[in-house]
Design a protein around this motif. Structure first.
Motif, mmCIF file in Angstrom:
data_model
loop_
_atom_site.group_PDB
_atom_site.id
_atom_site.type_symbol
_atom_site.label_atom_id
_atom_site.label_comp_id
_atom_site.label_asym_id
_atom_site.label_seq_id
_atom_site.Cartn_x
_atom_site.Cartn_y
_atom_site.Cartn_z
ATOM 1 N N LYS A 84 18.485 -8.114 -5.601
ATOM 2 C CA LYS A 84 17.396 -9.299 -5.212
ATOM 3 C C LYS A 84 17.191 -10.527 -6.118
ATOM 4 C CE LYS A 84 12.802 -9.504 -5.089
ATOM 5 N NZ LYS A 84 10.946 -8.993 -5.867
ATOM 6 N N LYS A 85 18.243 -10.225 -7.207
ATOM 7 C CA LYS A 85 17.729 -11.090 -8.161
ATOM 8 C C LYS A 85 18.749 -12.627 -8.241
ATOM 9 C CE LYS A 85 16.957 -7.893 -12.356
ATOM 10 N NZ LYS A 85 17.507 -7.524 -13.276
ATOM 11 N N GLY A 86 19.868 -12.405 -7.626
ATOM 12 C CA GLY A 86 20.914 -12.822 -7.050
ATOM 13 C C GLY A 86 20.298 -14.260 -5.775
ATOM 14 N N ALA A 87 19.496 -13.293 -5.106
ATOM 15 C CA ALA A 87 19.508 -13.788 -3.736
ATOM 16 C C ALA A 87 18.374 -14.873 -4.068
ATOM 17 C CB ALA A 87 19.223 -13.278 -2.981
ATOM 18 N N ALA A 88 17.294 -14.040 -5.053
ATOM 19 C CA ALA A 88 16.348 -15.023 -5.488
ATOM 20 C C ALA A 88 16.329 -16.702 -6.188
ATOM 21 C CB ALA A 88 15.020 -14.325 -6.190
ATOM 22 N N SER A 89 17.599 -16.265 -6.661
ATOM 23 C CA SER A 89 18.442 -17.791 -7.498
ATOM 24 C C SER A 89 18.469 -18.988 -6.952
ATOM 25 C CB SER A 89 19.365 -17.036 -8.375
ATOM 26 O OG SER A 89 20.561 -16.823 -7.852
ATOM 27 N N VAL A 90 18.809 -18.777 -5.475
ATOM 28 C CA VAL A 90 19.005 -19.680 -4.633
ATOM 29 C C VAL A 90 17.624 -20.431 -4.147
ATOM 30 C CG1 VAL A 90 20.071 -20.824 -2.293
ATOM 31 C CG2 VAL A 90 21.155 -18.368 -3.165
ATOM 32 N N GLU A 91 17.366 -21.615 -4.238
ATOM 33 C CA GLU A 91 16.655 -22.483 -4.349
ATOM 34 C C GLU A 91 16.501 -22.137 -2.947
ATOM 35 O OE1 GLU A 91 14.384 -26.804 -4.596
ATOM 36 O OE2 GLU A 91 17.073 -26.989 -5.467
ATOM 37 N N GLY A 92 14.401 -22.547 -2.564
ATOM 38 C CA GLY A 92 14.566 -21.670 -0.994
ATOM 39 C C GLY A 92 14.189 -20.560 -0.607
ATOM 40 N N VAL A 93 14.541 -19.918 -1.269
ATOM 41 C CA VAL A 93 15.060 -18.260 -0.313
ATOM 42 C C VAL A 93 13.963 -17.886 -0.854
ATOM 43 C CG1 VAL A 93 16.931 -16.097 -0.590
ATOM 44 C CG2 VAL A 93 16.918 -18.672 0.110
ATOM 45 N N GLU A 94 13.684 -16.374 -0.902
ATOM 46 C CA GLU A 94 12.083 -16.146 -0.303
ATOM 47 C C GLU A 94 13.156 -13.934 -0.537
ATOM 48 O OE1 GLU A 94 8.557 -15.732 1.464
ATOM 49 O OE2 GLU A 94 8.162 -17.421 0.338
ATOM 50 N N ALA A 95 13.169 -13.161 -1.600
ATOM 51 C CA ALA A 95 14.267 -12.228 -1.617
ATOM 52 C C ALA A 95 12.838 -11.068 -1.399
ATOM 53 C CB ALA A 95 15.396 -11.740 -2.294
ATOM 54 N N GLN A 96 13.072 -10.214 -0.636
ATOM 55 C CA GLN A 96 12.367 -8.890 -1.074
ATOM 56 C C GLN A 96 13.235 -7.503 -0.745
ATOM 57 O OE1 GLN A 96 8.671 -8.900 1.486
ATOM 58 N NE2 GLN A 96 8.042 -7.199 1.226
ATOM 59 N N LEU A 97 12.811 -6.256 -1.681
ATOM 60 C CA LEU A 97 12.873 -5.339 -1.206
ATOM 61 C C LEU A 97 12.299 -4.483 -0.634
ATOM 62 C CD1 LEU A 97 13.809 -4.239 -5.372
ATOM 63 C CD2 LEU A 97 15.366 -5.484 -3.534
ATOM 64 N N TRP A 98 12.928 -3.448 -0.026
ATOM 65 C CA TRP A 98 12.749 -2.773 0.759
ATOM 66 C C TRP A 98 12.877 -1.169 0.783
ATOM 67 C CZ3 TRP A 98 7.754 -3.728 4.395
ATOM 68 C CH2 TRP A 98 7.467 -4.737 3.962
ATOM 69 N N GLN A 99 12.526 -0.669 1.121
ATOM 70 C CA GLN A 99 13.293 1.418 1.130
ATOM 71 C C GLN A 99 12.656 1.035 3.064
ATOM 72 O OE1 GLN A 99 12.742 4.326 -2.347
ATOM 73 N NE2 GLN A 99 10.887 3.083 -1.999
ATOM 74 N N VAL A 100 13.485 2.186 3.381
ATOM 75 C CA VAL A 100 13.834 3.154 4.347
ATOM 76 C C VAL A 100 13.055 4.108 3.683
ATOM 77 C CG1 VAL A 100 15.763 1.892 5.235
ATOM 78 C CG2 VAL A 100 15.964 3.994 4.502
ATOM 79 N N PRO A 101 12.259 4.851 5.299
ATOM 80 C CA PRO A 101 11.427 6.056 4.832
ATOM 81 C C PRO A 101 12.597 7.112 4.758
ATOM 82 C CG PRO A 101 11.028 4.810 6.938
ATOM 83 C CD PRO A 101 12.170 4.400 6.670
ATOM 84 N N GLU A 102 11.973 7.989 3.897
ATOM 85 C CA GLU A 102 12.779 9.516 3.322
ATOM 86 C C GLU A 102 12.997 10.334 4.159
ATOM 87 O OE1 GLU A 102 15.262 11.582 2.317
ATOM 88 O OE2 GLU A 102 14.521 10.807 0.184
ATOM 89 N N THR A 103 13.494 11.166 4.786
ATOM 90 C CA THR A 103 13.621 12.049 6.212
ATOM 91 C C THR A 103 13.448 13.327 5.277
ATOM 92 O OG1 THR A 103 15.862 11.954 6.448
ATOM 93 C CG2 THR A 103 15.052 10.428 7.514
#
Length: 204
Positions: free
Chosen positions: A24-43
């Motif tokens: 996420k930090k790497g992606a957010a370092s690119v100008e004009g990019v919004e990076a977001q973390l998501w988890q998938v549901p636990e089973t």
């Protein structure tokens, strides 16, 4: 408009989550990019997770399958189970049938990152077998190749990852991602985000 990059992952013991945070930090370092973390549901039930020694989940929000279409690019992360993605992530992808029928993910760039228990535990097969999911959705697989440079040829220390994507070794669970593995994860996020941004620019 900003390029939206979703980092979607499953992490039982926290190793994949650490990679995801760095990506996420790497992606957010690119100008004009919004990076977001998501988890998938636990089973698995909490009782089972407790017996397995899994720590509580973080506060990263859980994503629903239909929300994947909101992203311009997707990075998927998961631990390995017998050389393939963990069942929790597979169950999540199995629930994307509606997106598949309408091909809402077709043409979107996608990357993969992972964690294995040992050096022979699936650092490449986990990614290789996961690519089938991307193919059926018509997504564009974006590997890191050897763009990480000298770090790809490191021989003096144990390092996870491959041309397919960033990776780490969990060992018996006590080993945490090394500084070099985290650097590779940051690189993947930045490299992927730059490509996702270019692709969005050509289709806008």
């Amino acid at each position: 408009m900003a390029t939206k990059v979703y980092i979607v992952y499953y992490s039982m013991y926290g190793h994949v989550e650490k990679l995801a945070e760095e990506i996420k930090k790497g992606a957010a370092s690119v100008e004009g990019v919004e990076a977001q973390l998501w988890q998938v549901p636990e089973t698995l039930q909490d009782e089972v997770l407790g017996k397995m020694g899994a720590p509580p989940k973080s506060e990263v929000p859980t994503i629903a399958p239909n929300e994947l279409s909101d992203a311009d690019g997707l990075l998927f992360g998961f631990p390995t189970r017998f050389g393939m993605m963990a069942a929790q992530f597979k169950a999540f992808l199995d629930a994307t049938g509606g997106l598949w029928r309408t091909q809402q993910l077709a043409g979107k760039p996608a990357g993969i990152f992972y964690s294995t228990g040992s050096q022979g535990g699936g650092q490449e097969t986990t990614a290789l077998t996961a690519i089938t999911q991307l193919v059926h959705h018509g997504m564009l697989f974006v590997p890191i190749g050897y763009t990480f440079g000298a770090g790809m040829f490191e021989m003096e220390q144990i390092k996870g990852g491959s041309p397919y994507g960033a990776g780490t070794y969990a060992g018996d669970g006590t080993r945490q991602p090394s500084e070099l593995e985290l650097q590779q994860a940051f690189h993947q996020g930045k490299y992927f985000a730059s490509i996702a941004k270019k692709l969005k620019g050509t289709t806008a």
